[in-house]
Design a protein around this motif. Structure first.
Motif, PDB file in Angstrom:
ATOM      1  N   HIS A  88      45.113  50.081  34.945  1.00  0.00           N
ATOM      2  CA  HIS A  88      43.982  49.878  34.031  1.00  0.00           C
ATOM      3  C   HIS A  88      42.869  48.996  34.560  1.00  0.00           C
ATOM      4  CE1 HIS A  88      45.872  51.887  30.589  1.00  0.00           C
ATOM      5  NE2 HIS A  88      47.002  51.350  31.006  1.00  0.00           N
ATOM      6  N   VAL A  89      43.070  48.323  35.686  1.00  0.00           N
ATOM      7  CA  VAL A  89      42.074  47.364  36.169  1.00  0.00           C
ATOM      8  C   VAL A  89      41.712  47.683  37.620  1.00  0.00           C
ATOM      9  CG1 VAL A  89      41.569  44.930  36.599  1.00  0.00           C
ATOM     10  CG2 VAL A  89      42.959  45.576  34.616  1.00  0.00           C
ATOM     11  N   GLY A  90      40.402  47.653  37.896  1.00  0.00           N
ATOM     12  CA  GLY A  90      39.929  47.820  39.267  1.00  0.00           C
ATOM     13  C   GLY A  90      39.253  46.548  39.729  1.00  0.00           C
ATOM     14  N   PHE A  91      39.272  46.290  41.034  1.00  0.00           N
ATOM     15  CA  PHE A  91      38.700  45.060  41.587  1.00  0.00           C
ATOM     16  C   PHE A  91      37.791  45.383  42.770  1.00  0.00           C
ATOM     17  CE2 PHE A  91      42.862  43.856  39.870  1.00  0.00           C
ATOM     18  CZ  PHE A  91      42.501  42.819  39.017  1.00  0.00           C
ATOM     19  N   VAL A  92      36.641  44.690  42.807  1.00  0.00           N
ATOM     20  CA  VAL A  92      35.764  44.733  43.973  1.00  0.00           C
ATOM     21  C   VAL A  92      35.342  43.296  44.253  1.00  0.00           C
ATOM     22  CG1 VAL A  92      33.660  45.651  45.010  1.00  0.00           C
ATOM     23  CG2 VAL A  92      34.894  47.013  43.306  1.00  0.00           C
ATOM     24  N   PHE A  93      35.639  42.818  45.458  1.00  0.00           N
ATOM     25  CA  PHE A  93      35.339  41.430  45.800  1.00  0.00           C
ATOM     26  C   PHE A  93      34.286  41.365  46.905  1.00  0.00           C
ATOM     27  CE2 PHE A  93      39.766  41.387  44.257  1.00  0.00           C
ATOM     28  CZ  PHE A  93      39.632  40.487  43.207  1.00  0.00           C
ATOM     29  N   GLN A  94      33.807  40.151  47.176  1.00  0.00           N
ATOM     30  CA  GLN A  94      32.831  39.958  48.251  1.00  0.00           C
ATOM     31  C   GLN A  94      33.445  40.355  49.591  1.00  0.00           C
ATOM     32  OE1 GLN A  94      30.713  36.224  48.186  1.00  0.00           O
ATOM     33  NE2 GLN A  94      30.278  36.284  50.359  1.00  0.00           N
ATOM     34  N   GLN A  95      34.694  39.948  49.815  1.00  0.00           N
ATOM     35  CA  GLN A  95      35.421  40.397  50.997  1.00  0.00           C
ATOM     36  C   GLN A  95      36.027  41.760  50.666  1.00  0.00           C
ATOM     37  OE1 GLN A  95      35.015  38.631  53.696  1.00  0.00           O
ATOM     38  NE2 GLN A  95      33.884  37.145  52.464  1.00  0.00           N
ATOM     39  N   PHE A  96      35.875  42.713  51.550  1.00  0.00           N
ATOM     40  CA  PHE A  96      36.209  44.093  51.223  1.00  0.00           C
ATOM     41  C   PHE A  96      37.713  44.324  51.039  1.00  0.00           C
ATOM     42  CE2 PHE A  96      32.636  44.172  54.422  1.00  0.00           C
ATOM     43  CZ  PHE A  96      31.635  44.053  53.456  1.00  0.00           C
TER      44      PHE A  96
END
Length: 249
Positions: A88-96
């Motif tokens: 249910h949760v997706g993540f996008v961070f500064q570091q790929f």
């Protein structure tokens, strides 16, 4: 956009440390975000932005209060939370956070395979075309530009059709052109595909791509701006800083 609630926080409080060393990172934060919306979260350093994201995404447990994603409370064992986040949760961070030994296709499908599910080749192809990487399937991260690597990370977050995607300073390591392309991609994901996105950023230009902006200070929501422009966001942040300085913060 739908009226379905994608994310709700009820009186969420997060305290780090104990006794005299106690730091209140979040102070009874409550909010509700509808599905199919793009919300930016902004505030001074130490305002609680990243803590809000961590608690809302189930990466940290709040000291008090409740968090709901897609109508389900984030509670239970770490194993149950991990399983729920995968679905249910997706993540996008500064570091790929891409695995260098894996191809673009393998990196993007990793969450599906970790969840023990069958890879939907049609869905994967659709997402990779959406992010403009349909011709880069066999490339490895080191063969891609920073902007392309971030698009791989976005595709990885999109491929499971999560209830909410949380993006923490996703354009911080990108040049202006790549950053603009990533933000346009976020807008497309929301407007065309009905994705729900929460973006933590310090950049007024990035925040202006969102439908609305929440402003945090001292662990509290202190402002809300609908249909933001970069100028309006910058002005609100300036006044926010002045208000804090006036209070001796």
């Amino acid at each position: 956009m739908t009226d379905t609630e994608a994310l709700r926080l009820d009186g969420v409080r997060k305290v780090h440390g104990t006794g005299d060393n106690q730091v209140i990172a979040l102070a009874e934060v409550s909010l509700s975000l509808a599905a199919g919306t793009f919300t930016a979260v902004m505030g001074p350093s130490g305002s609680g932005k990243s803590t809000l994201l961590q608690c809302a995404a189930g990466l940290e447990r709040p000291t008090a209060g409740r968090v709901f994603v897609a109508g389900r409370e984030l509670a239970g064992s770490e194993t149950e939370l991990t399983r729920f986040r995968r679905e249910h949760v997706g993540f996008v961070f500064q570091q790929f956070n891409l695995l260098p030994a894996l191809t673009v296709l393998q990196n993007v499908t990793l969450p599906v395979r970790l969840a023990g599910k069958r890879v939907d080749a049609r869905r994967v192809a659709e997402v990779l075309d959406q992010v403009g990487l349909g011709d880069r399937l066999t490339h490895r991260p080191q063969e891609l530009s920073g902007g392309q690597q971030q698009r791989v990370a976005i595709a990885r977050a999109l491929v499971t059709s999560p209830s909410v995607i949380f993006a923490d300073e996703p354009t911080g390591a990108l040049d202006i052109r790549s950053a603009r392309a990533v933000l346009k991609l976020f807008q497309q994901s929301v407007r065309v595909y009905g994705q729900t996105l929460v973006l933590v950023t310090h950049d007024p230009i990035a925040a202006a791509h969102a439908d609305s902006v929440l402003f945090l200070a001292d662990g509290r929501i202190v402002g809300h701006l609908v249909a933001p422009t970069a100028e309006a966001v910058a002005e609100r942040l300036t006044h926010l800083g002045e208000d804090l300085a006036g209070k001796g913060v």
